[in-house]
Design an enzyme around this catalytic site. Sequence first.
Site, mmCIF file in Angstrom:
data_model
loop_
_atom_site.group_PDB
_atom_site.id
_atom_site.type_symbol
_atom_site.label_atom_id
_atom_site.label_comp_id
_atom_site.label_asym_id
_atom_site.label_seq_id
_atom_site.Cartn_x
_atom_site.Cartn_y
_atom_site.Cartn_z
ATOM 1 N N HIS A 37 -8.722 -0.409 -9.790
ATOM 2 C CA HIS A 37 -9.102 -0.591 -8.259
ATOM 3 C C HIS A 37 -10.448 -1.296 -8.256
ATOM 4 C CE1 HIS A 37 -6.683 3.200 -7.826
ATOM 5 N NE2 HIS A 37 -6.148 2.431 -6.867
ATOM 6 N N GLY A 151 -2.841 -5.042 -6.687
ATOM 7 C CA GLY A 151 -2.832 -5.025 -8.404
ATOM 8 C C GLY A 151 -1.138 -5.246 -8.578
ATOM 9 N N LYS A 153 0.184 -4.468 -11.168
ATOM 10 C CA LYS A 153 1.168 -3.137 -11.559
ATOM 11 C C LYS A 153 2.021 -2.859 -10.839
ATOM 12 C CE LYS A 153 -0.649 0.887 -12.225
ATOM 13 N NZ LYS A 153 0.427 1.772 -11.544
#
Length: 285
Positions: A37, A151, A153
Amino acid sequence: MIVAKTIAEVRQQVREWKAEGLVVGLVPTMGYLHEGHASLVDKAVSMCDRVVASDFVNPTQFGPGEDLEAYPRDFERDCKLLEEHGCNMVFYPSVDEMYPDGNGSQDTYVEILNDMPKGLCGKTRPTHFRGVCTVVSKLFNIVTPDKAFFGQKDAQQLAIIKRMVRDMSYGIEIIGCPIVREDDGLAKSSRNTYLSAEERTAALVLSRSVRLGQQMVADGEKSTAKVVAAMVEMIEAEPLAKIDYVQAVNNFDMSPAENFEGSVLVAMAVYVGKTRLLDNFIIEA
Ligand code: PAF
């Protein structure tokens, strides 16, 4: 850093910033922040004049039996990290502030109707992306950012949000930021905190399989099936790991990819013990 708990406070502050002609960035989060983050905030600070982070565990993206109640929370620690990284305002609403019907839900949802939310994570979490699109839409309407940061991910989430922004003409620039890893390779995730010491070691099989896949492609392998099969074999050899999926898809529309041509996402969700972890890599050919 301003801590705003109401939609009205956010709107007022952003209105003032926009009146000064400042560029506003949004980093949506569910809190329990980590270096992943922080990297989003850093990127936002580098590209925007003012940065708003939201810190909200969104009930509508959790299905029945998922970890909504158990999801880790530590707002004080989050504030410290956000402030250290130059965030100007954190939006920390209650569930009722975001969903005023009082039951953590509402009658209007934002949902992508094509197959993008159906595969990969959507197979086992059929209402997840509807909840994500709905809360992200609400955050976009509340903050009205110029840019928003997500993100890599959560690659399927990123692709879906890009599509939603295009389809709904939001006029917000979506910036995808690279996966941040621990020194030993494990992708940073708030859910890593659920892992026991033994599971934490076993979880390294995800990043090991990512490196294996990347190496096979670097060595010239063109077939996604062969790369996925080798990754699956490696993960299956770890007794604490149970595969939800390992799949290669087109990175823009999430349709199955047979060969490494164009932009291909190789994504996985793997249970380590009871914890479901994500990892992925993208090959641009
Ligand atoms: O990626 C997340 O943390 C969440 O899905 C998001 C985008 C903050 C929406 O709740």
